[in-house]
Design an enzyme around this catalytic site. Structure first.
Site, PDB file in Angstrom:
ATOM      1  N   GLU A   1     -19.809  -5.765   9.157  1.00 13.26           N
ATOM      2  CA  GLU A   1     -20.823  -4.984   9.877  1.00 13.26           C
ATOM      3  C   GLU A   1     -21.904  -5.868  10.480  1.00 13.26           C
ATOM      4  O   GLU A   1     -22.387  -5.607  11.590  1.00 13.26           O
ATOM      5  CB  GLU A   1     -21.457  -3.952   8.935  1.00 13.26           C
ATOM      6  CG  GLU A   1     -20.537  -2.787   8.573  1.00 13.26           C
ATOM      7  CD  GLU A   1     -19.524  -3.102   7.475  1.00 13.26           C
ATOM      8  OE1 GLU A   1     -19.616  -4.196   6.873  1.00 13.26           O
ATOM      9  OE2 GLU A   1     -18.629  -2.265   7.221  1.00 13.26           O
TER      10      GLU A   1
ATOM     11  N   ARG B   1     -25.614  -2.469   6.098  1.00 14.90           N
ATOM     12  CA  ARG B   1     -25.206  -3.870   5.973  1.00 14.90           C
ATOM     13  C   ARG B   1     -25.711  -4.731   7.137  1.00 14.90           C
ATOM     14  O   ARG B   1     -25.890  -5.925   6.998  1.00 14.90           O
ATOM     15  CB  ARG B   1     -23.680  -3.970   5.972  1.00 14.90           C
ATOM     16  CG  ARG B   1     -23.007  -3.773   4.666  1.00 14.90           C
ATOM     17  CD  ARG B   1     -22.929  -5.068   3.885  1.00 14.90           C
ATOM     18  NE  ARG B   1     -22.588  -4.800   2.499  1.00 14.90           N
ATOM     19  CZ  ARG B   1     -21.368  -4.884   1.991  1.00 14.90           C
ATOM     20  NH1 ARG B   1     -20.363  -5.254   2.759  1.00 14.90           N
ATOM     21  NH2 ARG B   1     -21.151  -4.635   0.732  1.00 14.90           N
TER      22      ARG B   1
ATOM     23  N   LYS C   1       0.866  -1.177   0.000  1.00 10.54           N
ATOM     24  CA  LYS C   1       0.000   0.000   0.000  1.00 10.54           C
ATOM     25  C   LYS C   1       0.906   1.232   0.000  1.00 10.54           C
ATOM     26  O   LYS C   1       1.808   1.336   0.829  1.00 10.54           O
ATOM     27  CB  LYS C   1      -0.917  -0.045   1.239  1.00 10.54           C
ATOM     28  CG  LYS C   1      -2.156   0.806   1.093  1.00 10.54           C
ATOM     29  CD  LYS C   1      -3.246   0.413   2.075  1.00 10.54           C
ATOM     30  CE  LYS C   1      -4.361   1.447   2.038  1.00 10.54           C
ATOM     31  NZ  LYS C   1      -5.545   1.046   2.789  1.00 10.54           N
TER      32      LYS C   1
END
Ligand SMILES: Cc1ncc(C[n+]2csc(CCOP(=O)(O)OP(=O)(O)O)c2C)c(N)n1
Ligand SMILES: CC(=O)[C@@H](O)[C@H](O)COP(=O)(O)O
Ligand SMILES: [Mg+2]
Length: 618
Positions: free
Chosen positions: A365, A393, A278
């Site tokens: 979630e 969600r 990243k």
């Protein structure tokens, strides 16, 4: 300035490049990306990490005929640049400009609209099934990060796909990061796959091995035999019915192109595991990928300034972060839960101070909500810190696992209302509507920072499910009382007693503009505080003493707090004209939040204009 990139507008141009030119293109693209995002802000570190993969995918596959489905979509700036949108990159996430995520209306190369994570495998599988049903020869490719891979939906899709004989390629872009460091057993497992001799052997041998003509499956199985002996049994993904290939270096274009070419000739579900960094190629982002996940404008030479931007007022997120630390000191039963949003939800300090009471459950979630329910069943006091859009969600879990059992779970709902640059995928436009219809729920919306703190405290004192919904960014800048006291449940209060014909019932962030708009009409303004239970006494007295009731909320009008007021007036058996103001029955696009609110008529001017128009029509 960009000798190769300047020649490329679409993947067809890219395909004309010689293989040996691709690394140079990657370098130019990286430089362009740094310059571009430093001027607009946006998602950054993930895009730096996906450059080589994007080039390789468009080089090898026949896009847009072959379907690339990106997960989350925050890593698709290189994809946008290579698919006709380079010259619009300066408009990124601004009103009328490019969206920060793939969007079907924006380009035929954006095969699927995203923003929420972990949908790519399902969608790509659907596309593969559609191709088969229509007799079309095409490849469907899902590109999913290790963070997004932790969600249940990704595994539901793997489970389905692995038992279907469709031409689906899943590419796991594994950078060992979510927004914050990735967590959980899957992450540990991936780390194992990448570690030690296995990855080293693959990395060393891969360019040589993959350059050879025979199909990859044969080679993979040879490597695998070797690897199995020395390290692991078949990978988890093989158990799911996929042909697992990797891990390979996701920044080595030579390896990537060879591997993808080989995979392209294979049939059935394929799983390619690539390893990336990243922030690749921009040292500051490599060293601090959390800070560079999403950035505001910065100087490329010096990086993020790290200074406080704007007004110096604390954001609602900080108000929450301070409150949870203070509350945790008072009550040892408090535990904090985040589905992979530690920074965004203001839990960094809480984790440091109470590591044993902090749970990052990964992007999950649904699990976060039911996990909280379990904790509440057995004597803990869970606080679920969650964005409004992501709580969508966990809706069934909220109803079935928490509210139906009337469990004391506090939902600290951030990003309620418009969020601005992220646009409709991330807008918290619906939570008032979807929460207020749930029996047992208490729902509060603070009008300022202090009210937010006191509401969180109030929520925590209740033995029932409660939600406090607050917007992204800062509030009006109220004085914050350190002392916490519980608000009377279901009671609003009059903030401005007017002598005019109009009473405005304002919810949360709309109290401030309502107070400003009220000046024009000498209107009464009530800060309703509670969406549920509503202060029906206050509504009754205001309805009986004014000619027009105006409700205003930063939530869709449909089914929202205004609708609740209309229902209450009806139930009270009184007649009162009501003007309901709120977000439209539509998706509000990305852009500066102040401009968007003004477009929706939810700034002071807009509220004033709507009231004036209604009064004029009477
Ligand atoms: C359902 C959902 N929950 C949370 C988020 C917030 N979010 C966006 S990107 C991200 C991390 C994703 O990690 P990964 O897929 O590995 O991509 P990376 O950022 O590492 O490139 C999170 C948590 C989201 N977009 N969708
Ligand atoms: C892609 C994604 O879902 C997150 O990175 C999100 O954009 C963060 O939003 P905030 O900036 O509001 O925390
Ligand atoms: Mg990742």
């Amino acid at each position: 300035m960009y000798p190769l990139l300047d020649t490329i507008n679409y993947p067809a141009d890219l395909k004309r490049l010689a293989r040996h030119e691709l690394p140079q293109l990657a370098g130019e693209l990286r430089q362009f990306l740094v310059e571009s995002v430093s001027k607009t802000g946006g998602h950054f570190a993930s895009n730096l990490g996906s450059i080589e993969l994007t080039i390789a995918l468009h080089y090898v596959f026949d896009t847009p005929h072959d379907r690339l489905v990106w997960d989350v979509g925050h890593q698709t700036y290189p994809h946008k640049i290579l698919t006709g949108r380079r010259h619009q990159m300066h408009t990124m996430r601004q009103k009328g400009g490019l969206a920060g995520f793939p969007k079907r209306e924006e380009s035929e190369y954006d095969t699927f609209g995203v923003g929420h994570s972990s949908t790519s495998i399902s969608a790509a599988l659907g596309m593969a099934a559609a191709a088969k049903a229509q007799g079309i020869e095409r490849k469907s490719v899902a590109i999913i990060g290790d963070g997004a891979m932790t969600a249940g939906q990704a595994f539901e899709a793997l489970n389905n796909a692995g038992a279907m004989d469709l031409d689906l390629l899943v590419i796991l872009n594994d950078n060992d990061m979510s927004i914050s460091p990735n967590v959980g057993a899957l992450n540990n497992y991936l780390a194992k796959l990448m570690s030690g001799r296995f990855y080293a052997a693959m990395k060393q041998g891969s360019s040589k091995v993959l350059g050879i003509a025979p199909p990859l499956r044969e080679i993979a199985s040879k490597v695998e035999e070797h690897v199995k002996g020395m390290f692991t049994p078949g990978t988890l993904f093989e158990e799911f019915g996929f042909n697992y290939i990797g891990p390979i270096d996701g920044h080595d274009l030579h390896v990537l192109v060879d591997t993808l070419k080989n995979i392209k000739s294979l049939k059935g579900p394929q799983f390619l595991h690539i390893v990336t960094k990243k922030g690749q190629g921009y040292k500051l982002a490599e060293n601090d990928p959390v800070a560079y996940h999403g950035v505001s404008k910065f100087d490329p030479a010096n990086g993020l300034s790290g200074g406080k931007s704007g007004s110096g007022k604390p954001s609602y997120t900080q108000i929450f972060g301070d409150w949870i630390c203070d509350m945790a000191k008072h009550d040892t039963r408090l535990v904090g839960i985040t589905p992979a949003m530690r920074e965004g939800s203001g839990l960094v300090r809480f984790e440091k101070e109470h590591p044993d009471r902090y749970f990052d459950v990964a992007i999950a979630e649904q699990h976060a909500v039911t996990f909280a329910a379990g904790l509440a069943c057995d004597g803990m006091k869970p606080v679920v810190a969650i964005y409004s859009t992501f709580l969508q969600r966990g809706y069934d879990q909220l109803i079935h696992d928490v509210a139906l059992q009337n469990l004391p779970v506090v939902f600290a709902i951030d990003r309620a209302g418009l969020v601005g640059a992220d646009g409709p995928t991330h807008a918290g436009a619906f939570d008032i509507s979807y929460l207020r219809c749930i029996p047992n729920m208490t729902v509060m919306a603070p009008s300022d920072e202090n009210e937010c703190r006191q509401m969180l405290y109030t929520a925590f004192t209740l033995d029932t499910p409660t939600a406090v919904r607050y917007p992204r960014g800062t509030g009006p800048g109220a004085h914050i009382q350190h002392e916490m006291s519980a608000l009377p449940i279901g009671r609003g209060h009059v903030r401005r007693q007017g002598q005019g014909r109009v009473a405005i019932l304002a919810f949360g962030s709309m109290v401030t503009p309502a107070l400003q708009a009220a000046e024009a009409f000498d209107a009464t303004v009530a800060d309703m505080r509670f969406v549920k239970p509503l202060d029906t006494e206050l509504i009754k007295s205001l309805a009986e003493s004014h000619e027009l009731i105006v409700t205003v909320e930063e939530n869709v009008v449909m089914g929202g707090a205004g609708s609740a007021c209309v229902e209450a007036i009806e139930a009270l058996g009184i007649t009162a004209p009501v003007l309901q103001l709120g977000l439209p029955d539509d998706y509000v696009e990305h852009g500066d939040p102040a401009l968007l609110l003004a477009d929706c008529g939810l700034d002071a001017k807009g509220i004033e204009a709507s009231i004036a128009a209604r009064l004029a029509s009477r």
